[in-house]
Write a protein that holds these residues in place. Structure first.
Motif, PDB file in Angstrom:
ATOM      1  N   PHE A 145     -42.102  63.049   3.324  1.00 26.05           N
ATOM      2  CA  PHE A 145     -42.319  64.000   4.138  1.00 26.05           C
ATOM      3  C   PHE A 145     -41.077  64.570   4.885  1.00 26.05           C
ATOM      4  O   PHE A 145     -40.059  63.749   4.942  1.00 26.05           O
ATOM      5  N   SER A 146     -40.976  65.829   5.402  1.00 24.79           N
ATOM      6  CA  SER A 146     -39.885  66.544   6.051  1.00 24.79           C
ATOM      7  C   SER A 146     -38.819  66.227   5.036  1.00 24.79           C
ATOM      8  O   SER A 146     -37.588  65.693   5.693  1.00 24.79           O
ATOM      9  N   ASN A 147     -38.752  66.707   3.822  1.00 16.79           N
ATOM     10  CA  ASN A 147     -37.368  66.740   3.016  1.00 16.79           C
ATOM     11  C   ASN A 147     -37.067  65.274   2.997  1.00 16.79           C
ATOM     12  O   ASN A 147     -35.940  64.835   2.768  1.00 16.79           O
ATOM     13  N   ASN A 148     -38.036  64.274   2.430  1.00 16.37           N
ATOM     14  CA  ASN A 148     -37.783  62.789   2.099  1.00 16.37           C
ATOM     15  C   ASN A 148     -37.305  62.156   3.276  1.00 16.37           C
ATOM     16  O   ASN A 148     -36.771  60.953   3.030  1.00 16.37           O
ATOM     17  N   LYS A 149     -37.340  62.598   4.450  1.00 11.64           N
ATOM     18  CA  LYS A 149     -36.990  61.654   5.740  1.00 11.64           C
ATOM     19  C   LYS A 149     -37.890  60.690   6.086  1.00 11.64           C
ATOM     20  O   LYS A 149     -37.522  59.512   6.886  1.00 11.64           O
ATOM     21  N   PHE A 150     -39.049  60.790   5.652  1.00 10.01           N
ATOM     22  CA  PHE A 150     -40.084  59.809   6.192  1.00 10.01           C
ATOM     23  C   PHE A 150     -40.995  59.671   5.258  1.00 10.01           C
ATOM     24  O   PHE A 150     -41.318  60.525   4.533  1.00 10.01           O
ATOM     25  N   ASN A 151     -41.518  58.385   5.149  1.00  8.10           N
ATOM     26  CA  ASN A 151     -42.384  57.972   3.767  1.00  8.10           C
ATOM     27  C   ASN A 151     -43.575  57.283   4.446  1.00  8.10           C
ATOM     28  O   ASN A 151     -43.637  56.723   5.354  1.00  8.10           O
ATOM     29  N   ILE A 152     -44.608  57.525   3.550  1.00  6.01           N
ATOM     30  CA  ILE A 152     -45.814  56.484   3.831  1.00  6.01           C
ATOM     31  C   ILE A 152     -45.988  55.728   2.170  1.00  6.01           C
ATOM     32  O   ILE A 152     -45.552  56.279   1.320  1.00  6.01           O
ATOM     33  N   LEU A 153     -45.622  54.435   2.285  1.00  2.00           N
ATOM     34  CA  LEU A 153     -45.567  53.539   1.219  1.00  2.00           C
ATOM     35  C   LEU A 153     -47.011  52.826   1.010  1.00  2.00           C
ATOM     36  O   LEU A 153     -47.773  52.611   1.818  1.00  2.00           O
ATOM     37  N   GLU A 154     -47.602  52.674  -0.362  1.00  2.07           N
ATOM     38  CA  GLU A 154     -48.964  52.058  -0.480  1.00  2.07           C
ATOM     39  C   GLU A 154     -48.190  50.764  -1.224  1.00  2.07           C
ATOM     40  O   GLU A 154     -47.533  50.727  -1.946  1.00  2.07           O
ATOM     41  N   VAL A 155     -48.508  49.440  -0.698  1.00  8.75           N
ATOM     42  CA  VAL A 155     -48.098  48.087  -0.806  1.00  8.75           C
ATOM     43  C   VAL A 155     -49.454  47.282  -1.099  1.00  8.75           C
ATOM     44  O   VAL A 155     -50.405  47.721  -0.602  1.00  8.75           O
ATOM     45  N   ILE A 156     -49.251  45.946  -1.644  1.00  4.66           N
ATOM     46  CA  ILE A 156     -50.174  45.193  -1.984  1.00  4.66           C
ATOM     47  C   ILE A 156     -50.079  43.915  -1.084  1.00  4.66           C
ATOM     48  O   ILE A 156     -48.772  43.374  -1.137  1.00  4.66           O
ATOM     49  N   ILE A 157     -51.072  43.358  -0.324  1.00  2.00           N
ATOM     50  CA  ILE A 157     -51.062  42.216   0.057  1.00  2.00           C
ATOM     51  C   ILE A 157     -51.302  41.045  -0.985  1.00  2.00           C
ATOM     52  O   ILE A 157     -52.462  40.934  -1.616  1.00  2.00           O
ATOM     53  N   ASP A 158     -50.338  40.146  -1.149  1.00  2.00           N
ATOM     54  CA  ASP A 158     -50.558  39.338  -2.107  1.00  2.00           C
ATOM     55  C   ASP A 158     -50.350  37.913  -1.355  1.00  2.00           C
ATOM     56  O   ASP A 158     -50.444  37.611  -0.254  1.00  2.00           O
ATOM     57  N   ASN A 159     -50.484  36.745  -2.242  1.00  2.00           N
ATOM     58  CA  ASN A 159     -50.579  35.331  -1.764  1.00  2.00           C
ATOM     59  C   ASN A 159     -49.545  34.907  -1.071  1.00  2.00           C
ATOM     60  O   ASN A 159     -49.435  33.784  -0.164  1.00  2.00           O
ATOM     61  N   ASN A 160     -48.137  35.477  -1.340  1.00  2.00           N
ATOM     62  CA  ASN A 160     -47.087  35.209  -0.380  1.00  2.00           C
ATOM     63  C   ASN A 160     -46.924  36.046   0.929  1.00  2.00           C
ATOM     64  O   ASN A 160     -45.672  35.666   1.669  1.00  2.00           O
ATOM     65  N   SER A 161     -47.765  36.898   1.127  1.00  2.00           N
ATOM     66  CA  SER A 161     -47.646  37.718   2.457  1.00  2.00           C
ATOM     67  C   SER A 161     -47.848  36.890   3.630  1.00  2.00           C
ATOM     68  O   SER A 161     -48.714  36.233   3.640  1.00  2.00           O
ATOM     69  N   ILE A 162     -46.886  37.189   4.697  1.00  2.00           N
ATOM     70  CA  ILE A 162     -47.030  36.407   5.868  1.00  2.00           C
ATOM     71  C   ILE A 162     -48.174  37.044   6.539  1.00  2.00           C
ATOM     72  O   ILE A 162     -48.939  36.578   7.467  1.00  2.00           O
ATOM     73  N   LEU A 163     -48.705  38.499   6.071  1.00  2.00           N
ATOM     74  CA  LEU A 163     -49.825  39.057   6.793  1.00  2.00           C
ATOM     75  C   LEU A 163     -51.145  38.621   6.351  1.00  2.00           C
ATOM     76  O   LEU A 163     -52.125  38.793   6.982  1.00  2.00           O
ATOM     77  N   LYS A 164     -51.321  37.773   5.238  1.00  2.00           N
ATOM     78  CA  LYS A 164     -52.315  37.362   4.584  1.00  2.00           C
ATOM     79  C   LYS A 164     -53.291  36.551   5.714  1.00  2.00           C
ATOM     80  O   LYS A 164     -52.784  35.605   6.394  1.00  2.00           O
ATOM     81  N   GLY A 165     -54.669  36.889   5.885  1.00  2.00           N
ATOM     82  CA  GLY A 165     -55.621  36.534   6.908  1.00  2.00           C
ATOM     83  C   GLY A 165     -55.242  36.728   8.532  1.00  2.00           C
ATOM     84  O   GLY A 165     -55.845  36.040   9.360  1.00  2.00           O
ATOM     85  N   VAL A 166     -54.304  37.788   8.845  1.00  2.00           N
ATOM     86  CA  VAL A 166     -53.972  37.962   9.819  1.00  2.00           C
ATOM     87  C   VAL A 166     -54.603  39.367  10.333  1.00  2.00           C
ATOM     88  O   VAL A 166     -54.605  40.365   9.525  1.00  2.00           O
ATOM     89  N   SER A 167     -55.133  39.531  11.666  1.00  2.00           N
ATOM     90  CA  SER A 167     -55.853  40.601  11.967  1.00  2.00           C
ATOM     91  C   SER A 167     -54.833  41.720  12.415  1.00  2.00           C
ATOM     92  O   SER A 167     -53.333  41.627  12.590  1.00  2.00           O
ATOM     93  N   LEU A 168     -55.329  42.931  12.302  1.00  2.00           N
ATOM     94  CA  LEU A 168     -54.172  44.097  12.850  1.00  2.00           C
ATOM     95  C   LEU A 168     -53.662  43.750  14.200  1.00  2.00           C
ATOM     96  O   LEU A 168     -52.646  44.100  14.486  1.00  2.00           O
ATOM     97  N   ILE A 169     -54.459  43.519  15.039  1.00  2.00           N
ATOM     98  CA  ILE A 169     -53.972  43.125  16.426  1.00  2.00           C
ATOM     99  C   ILE A 169     -53.049  42.120  16.396  1.00  2.00           C
ATOM    100  O   ILE A 169     -52.015  42.250  16.939  1.00  2.00           O
ATOM    101  N   GLU A 170     -53.181  41.026  15.734  1.00  2.00           N
ATOM    102  CA  GLU A 170     -52.418  39.767  15.794  1.00  2.00           C
ATOM    103  C   GLU A 170     -51.124  40.249  14.944  1.00  2.00           C
ATOM    104  O   GLU A 170     -50.086  39.510  15.253  1.00  2.00           O
ATOM    105  N   SER A 171     -50.937  41.188  13.913  1.00  2.00           N
ATOM    106  CA  SER A 171     -49.919  41.530  13.188  1.00  2.00           C
ATOM    107  C   SER A 171     -48.736  42.008  13.974  1.00  2.00           C
ATOM    108  O   SER A 171     -47.637  41.919  13.638  1.00  2.00           O
ATOM    109  N   LYS A 172     -49.044  42.267  15.105  1.00  2.00           N
ATOM    110  CA  LYS A 172     -48.226  43.209  16.230  1.00  2.00           C
ATOM    111  C   LYS A 172     -47.052  41.797  16.323  1.00  2.00           C
ATOM    112  O   LYS A 172     -46.010  42.195  16.815  1.00  2.00           O
ATOM    113  N   ASN A 173     -47.425  40.785  16.403  1.00  2.00           N
ATOM    114  CA  ASN A 173     -46.495  39.636  16.446  1.00  2.00           C
ATOM    115  C   ASN A 173     -45.483  39.600  15.353  1.00  2.00           C
ATOM    116  O   ASN A 173     -44.451  38.793  15.791  1.00  2.00           O
TER     117      ASN A 173
END
Length: 457
Positions: A145-173
């Motif tokens: 967006f805005s001449n490539n200055k800002f982006n939205i990425l699509e990513v996969i949560i895999d087995n190595n992710s720190i976020l696995k099993g974490v709630s959205l609220i808890e992810s702020k940590n």
């Protein structure tokens, strides 16, 4: 509104599917009788058999009263002639698919002199998308967006992710920087995540943050290597039209590039066009060839042959060898799902890219005076949309009111606001102002202008 589409191929059928639900009258023109009959039956539209560049056919299709005339046949020349003829007859806006690089070089001249309002090059747009994916190797897809200055990425949560099993609220940590998880796709279902959402393995999430902070996000996905080392080399299988445009992008970014092409004439032509890259005349789907050409030494492998199945298999092999980033061209919808099921998430589909561009243009023309559509993307396998609105006047219900006081539809989320070239992740006390660009994520909701994000609009 009335739209006429010339060419019932892959792109034409995609447009018929889109516009049959959004336009009052849709007419498809094609020389293939069976193709016309099929599209008319499936999408309940009008059909006409003939050459879309023939003035008699255009008159019969009532092109003089068309709000939108789109020509997407396999011939650039027919597309241009059809648009010129339709414009002279009285069509309001014309769009042509132009694939030849020579015509692309004179794009502005053709638009101004011949009256074609929009020229779309699927191969160029596909190459640009691949290049963005190489810049963000962890991402499956990148929307800018805005001449490539800002982006939205699509990513996969895999087995190595720190976020696995974490709630959205808890992810702020863990996510201690400004960002927003906009949308989640899980087992084919799409939803806007709330505070109690828990990240699970296999979730495809759409996240936005500043480019600097998006790199920090890689650590949370367990992809530290992708953060520390940029992609600087690419092995491309197939000297397609996309390859020519992609090589241009890669050369400007100082990538080491090698192309393997099975057709001798195509290999020679590409080599003569780009003498500074390595072009190999060989079968890129052959294991011995790939090993001999050093596939394991490349940071990325891009499969652009004419066969979807071949592209998927080559990338599977590249993944097995530990290649950091693989991208495949996949046109068939059924194969895209199979590709994802076996872990091949990074692919491009030129017809969908063109469909997005044309739909963005038509949405812009249909938009209200209070907002214009700057960008439009389908995400989550076309189950959701990301739309960037430019707020052009104060004649809108969303302007000047705190977001917490707006009754925003549950299927809609304001991802971020661009104001004075800065990205703002809004809270309830923020307001939308004139001249803002507002990026909205939406599913199961028809949005034509910014006020459509409100319930009961």
């Amino acid at each position: 509104m009335k739209v006429i589409i010339v060419g019932g191929g892959k792109v034409g059928e995609l447009l018929c599917a889109d516009f049959s639900n959004t336009f009052d009258e849709v007419t498809i023109i094609d020389t293939n009788e069976r193709r016309v009959e099929k599209l008319v039956e499936i999408y309940d539209i009008n059909g006409l058999i003939g050459n879309g560049a023939n003035s008699d056919i255009l008159l019969e299709a009532d092109a003089a009263n068309a709000d939108m005339f789109i020509s997407v046949t396999t011939s650039d020349e027919i597309n241009m002639i059809a648009c010129i003829a339709a414009k002279q007859i009285g069509a309001k806006y014309t769009i042509a698919r132009i694939r030849n690089p020579e015509y692309s070089k004179t794009k502005e001249f053709i638009k101004q002199s011949l009256g074609i309002d929009l020229m779309v090059n699927p191969e160029y747009e596909a190459a640009k998308q691949i290049f963005y994916m190489l810049k963000y190797p962890t991402a499956i897809k990148v929307e800018s967006f805005s001449n490539n200055k800002f982006n939205i990425l699509e990513v996969i949560i895999d087995n190595n992710s720190i976020l696995k099993g974490v709630s959205l609220i808890e992810s702020k940590n863990y996510i201690d920087f400004p960002s927003l998880v906009c949308l989640v796709e899980r087992h084919g279902n799409v939803f806007v995540p709330r505070g109690n959402y828990v990240f699970e393995i296999g979730d495809k999430i759409h996240i936005t943050a500043s480019n600097k902070n998006l790199k920090k996000f890689y650590k949370l996905l367990g992809n530290k290597d992708n953060l520390e080392k940029k992609i600087t080399s690419s092995l491309i299988i197939g000297a397609s039209k996309i390859t020519y445009y992609l090589v241009d992008f890669l050369q400007k970014a100082s990538f080491y590039t090698k192309v393997i092409e099975i057709d001798k004439d195509k290999a020679i032509t590409l080599s003569e066009t780009y003498p500074e890259i390595d072009v190999i005349w060989a079968d890129g789907s052959d294991r011995d060839t790939l090993i001999e050409e050093g596939i394991q030494t490349f940071d990325s492998c891009i499969s652009l042959t004419g066969l979807d199945e071949e592209n998927i298999i080559i990338n599977l092999y590249a993944d097995k060898l530990g290649i950091k980033k693989t991208v495949a061209k996949v046109n068939r919808a059924s194969l895209k799902q199979i590709a994802e099921d076996i872990g091949q998430y990074s692919y491009i589909t030129p017809k969908e890219i063109v469909g997005n561009i044309i739909k963005k243009y038509t949405k812009s023309l249909q938009g209200s005076r209070a907002s214009d559509i700057e960008n439009f993307y389908r995400i989550a396998n076309s189950k959701a949309e990301v739309i960037e609105f430019k707020i052009t006047s104060d004649h809108s219900r969303v302007i000047g009111t705190k977001l917490k006081d707006l009754n925003i539809n549950n299927n809609t989320l304001i991802a971020f606001i661009i104001r004075n070239n800065k990205q703002i992740f809004p809270n309830g006390d923020d307001e939308i102002k004139v001249n803002d660009n507002v990026v909205v994520v939406n599913y199961q909701q028809k949005l034509e202008h910014i006020d459509d994000i409100l319930v009961g609009r």
